[in-house]
Scaffold this motif. Structure first.
Motif, PDB file in Angstrom:
ATOM      1  N   GLU A 246      47.908  37.799  41.047  1.00 46.92           N
ATOM      2  CA  GLU A 246      46.997  38.675  41.794  1.00 46.92           C
ATOM      3  C   GLU A 246      46.531  37.935  43.038  1.00 46.92           C
ATOM      4  O   GLU A 246      46.021  36.811  42.952  1.00 46.92           O
ATOM      5  CB  GLU A 246      45.788  39.090  40.943  1.00 46.92           C
ATOM      6  N   ASP A 369      42.347  49.060  38.396  1.00 48.30           N
ATOM      7  CA  ASP A 369      41.567  47.835  38.199  1.00 48.30           C
ATOM      8  C   ASP A 369      40.244  48.166  37.498  1.00 48.30           C
ATOM      9  O   ASP A 369      39.773  49.300  37.584  1.00 48.30           O
ATOM     10  CB  ASP A 369      41.269  47.242  39.589  1.00 48.30           C
ATOM     11  N   GLU A 426      41.494  41.241  31.936  1.00 46.76           N
ATOM     12  CA  GLU A 426      40.995  40.334  32.975  1.00 46.76           C
ATOM     13  C   GLU A 426      39.950  39.386  32.397  1.00 46.76           C
ATOM     14  O   GLU A 426      39.259  39.734  31.431  1.00 46.76           O
ATOM     15  CB  GLU A 426      40.254  41.139  34.048  1.00 46.76           C
TER      16      GLU A 426
END
Ligand code: C2E
Ligand code: MG
Ligand code: MG
Length: 485
Positions: A246, A369, A426
């Motif tokens: 990322e 996200d 994440e």
């Protein structure tokens, strides 16, 4: 037909005020349900809070999908208490409430599983509204995480049709699972909203409040090449292979040092400077992809993920722009992934839909996200062509605090599975989080446990590891602990 329920099949009745068994009329092969079952079911129903909520667009997305898939005249999702069936979505119709007695829900509850009725036309009043004229009805349970049946997803056809094939039944059950996942997500979000402490604490403070940075400072920084991209590895949680990176922007400020994105991206969005900064970021990431590929052609399987903000979507021709960037740098669209939050889609859903469609057509992967922090997540997931779901790190960070965050993560993983999307967790910081995520079947993840965001030269070193496989954090820590002992 294994799931069929013949005309005149038994319907449950309570003997009110009496303990024990819910009687079934003509108890032909049906299971008896006890009051204990029913009270547990009702307790789960009330805990879900579903009866208090307004109709949710996420349920509409499911009933629409079911109606379209089965060429049905309508589809319905509802949840039932003791006496009423509360309709949360009735595609194409406005019914909001029905008596529970004689409803498809009761059939499903009694059967403790899917039910098909091939001659519903003779059934009399139970199926209300437009669905009253239905000839064919199929219903499957919507269960809570404790597996109790809280409601039903049903389709209604006004024309006769054959029984559902096993694949069709599986599809209907998958759709019901999505409704269940959505229900669970809503419940957990409400619980999390009541305990927000950790979430706000673990986010960095957003944009500086004194008006810094202004657009002229941002423009100057761009001209002076002060922005840099760091990259954080995304790994396969089973093999620990780096499968992607990322790109995360930083500002190398001559006086302030390395400025994190949350201190200048909001200001850049407000002033519009995010457009040239975003363009720079995309071009930079494409060039870097090429450099890594030149270093080792096997890095052609790496995907680099770039964050996009709302402003970048609203611009005409984003897909054309990205296509020309790819061409200029010679990068394959398979190596680029674009990542956006749900909230960035909301201001103009129609434009976002068109833009994302265009990007997807180019072969670029799209990631939602910070999933779980938005509102009607499921309906957006249905409408947009997302390939990957990223579980927000606030949920991952709270997994050790108790069941709720754990459940929300489990639900998101399940949702992604049902929707055929990849899922990335994440913010994995601890070995416990890593272990729990693997146990729950989460395939990919990123976090400080594996690697922090790093400048490209450090990433190049990591990519040179044999098989691009990162060291096992378990082994690393155990070795460290052993050395300390
Ligand atoms: P994001 O896209 O959700 O990025 C993940 C953030 O989590 C990154 O923060 C990353 O450094 C941080 N992180 C990763 N692993 C861990 C961990 O284990 N623990 C903790 N506590 N944090 C972890 P960062 O780099 O500060 O970026 C913050 C946000 O800024 C990003 O959130 C993204 O929304 C935005 N952003 C970053 N780069 C860009 C960009 O180029 N363009 C745009 N529009 N936004 C960007
Ligand atoms: Mg991101
Ligand atoms: Mg994120």
């Amino acid at each position: 037909m294994p799931h069929s329920c013949p005309r005149g099949a038994p319907l449950p009745r309570y003997r009110s005020g009496e303990k024990g068994v819910i009687e079934t009329m003509q108890a032909t092969g049906s299971r008896e349900r006890t009051f204990a079952d029913e009270s547990a079911r009702l307790a789960s129903l009330y805990a879900s809070g579903i009866l208090d909520t307004a109709p949710d667009p996420a349920f509409d997305a499911i009933t629409r999908l079911a109606a379209e898939y089965f060429h049905a005249d309508t589809a319905m999702i509802g949840f039932a208490d003791e006496t009423r069936f509360w309709v949360k979505s009735h595609w194409g119709d406005a019914i909001r409430e029905q008596p529970r007695e004689g409803s498809i829900f009761e059939r499903v509850l009694l059967q403790d599983g899917p039910v098909e009725i091939a001659d519903a036309g003779h059934e009399g009043p139970p199926f209300q509204g437009r669905s009253r004229e239905a000839i064919f009805v199929a219903g499957v349970p919507v269960r809570c995480t404790e597996r109790q049946i809280l409601g039903t997803l049903a389709i209604f056809c006004r024309e006769a049709r054959g029984p559902l094939s096993p694949d069709e039944l599986a599809t209907l059950e998958n759709l019901a699972e999505m409704a269940a996942a959505q229900l669970e997500l809503q419940r957990l979000r409400r619980v999390m909203a009541r305990h927000p402490a950790r979430r706000s604490a673990d986010r960095s403070e957003p944009a500086q409040k004194n008006g810094w940075p202004g657009s002229s400072e941002l423009r100057r920084a761009l001209e002076r090449r002060e922005f840099v991209l760091y990259y954080q590895p995304e790994v396969d949680l089973v093999t620990r292979k780096i499968i992607g990176l990322e790109a995360l922007i930083r500002w190398r400020h001559p006086q302030r040092g390395l400025v994190p994105p949350m201190d200048f991206i909001p200001a850049a969005e407000e002033s519009g400077m995010i457009l040239p900064i975003g363009d720079w970021g995309l071009a930079e990431a494409c060039n870097q992809i090429q450099l890594w590929r030149e270093e080792d052609p096997r890095h052609g399987s790496l995907r680099v993920c770039v964050n996009l903000s709302a402003r970048q979507f609203m611009r005409e021709g984003l897909a054309d722009h990205v296509e020309s960037l790819l061409q200029k740098s010679g990068t394959s669209s398979r190596q680029l992934e674009l990542e956006m939050t749900e909230s960035s889609l909301i201001p103009n859903m129609q434009t976002a839909l068109e833009v994302l469609g265009g990007l997807h057509t180019l072969g670029i992967s799209l990631t939602m996200d910070d999933f779980g922090t938005g509102y009607s997540s499921l309906s957006n997931l249905h409408s947009f062509p997302f390939d990957v779901l990223k579980i927000d790190r606030s949920f991952v960070g709270r997994m050790g605090d108790g069941d709720q965050a754990l459940q929300i993560v489990r639900t998101i993983i399940e949702l992604a599975r049902v929707l055929g999307m990849d899922v990335v967790a994440e913010g994995i910081e601890t070995r416990d989080q890593y272990r729990l995520l693997r146990q729950m079947g989460c395939r990919y993840g990123q976090g400080y446990l594996f690697a922090k965001p790093l400048p490209p030269e450090d990433i190049t070193r990591l990519l040179r590891l044999p098989g691009r496989i990162l060291p096992d954090p378990e082994a690393l820590y155990s070795a460290g602990e052993a050395a300390m002992a």
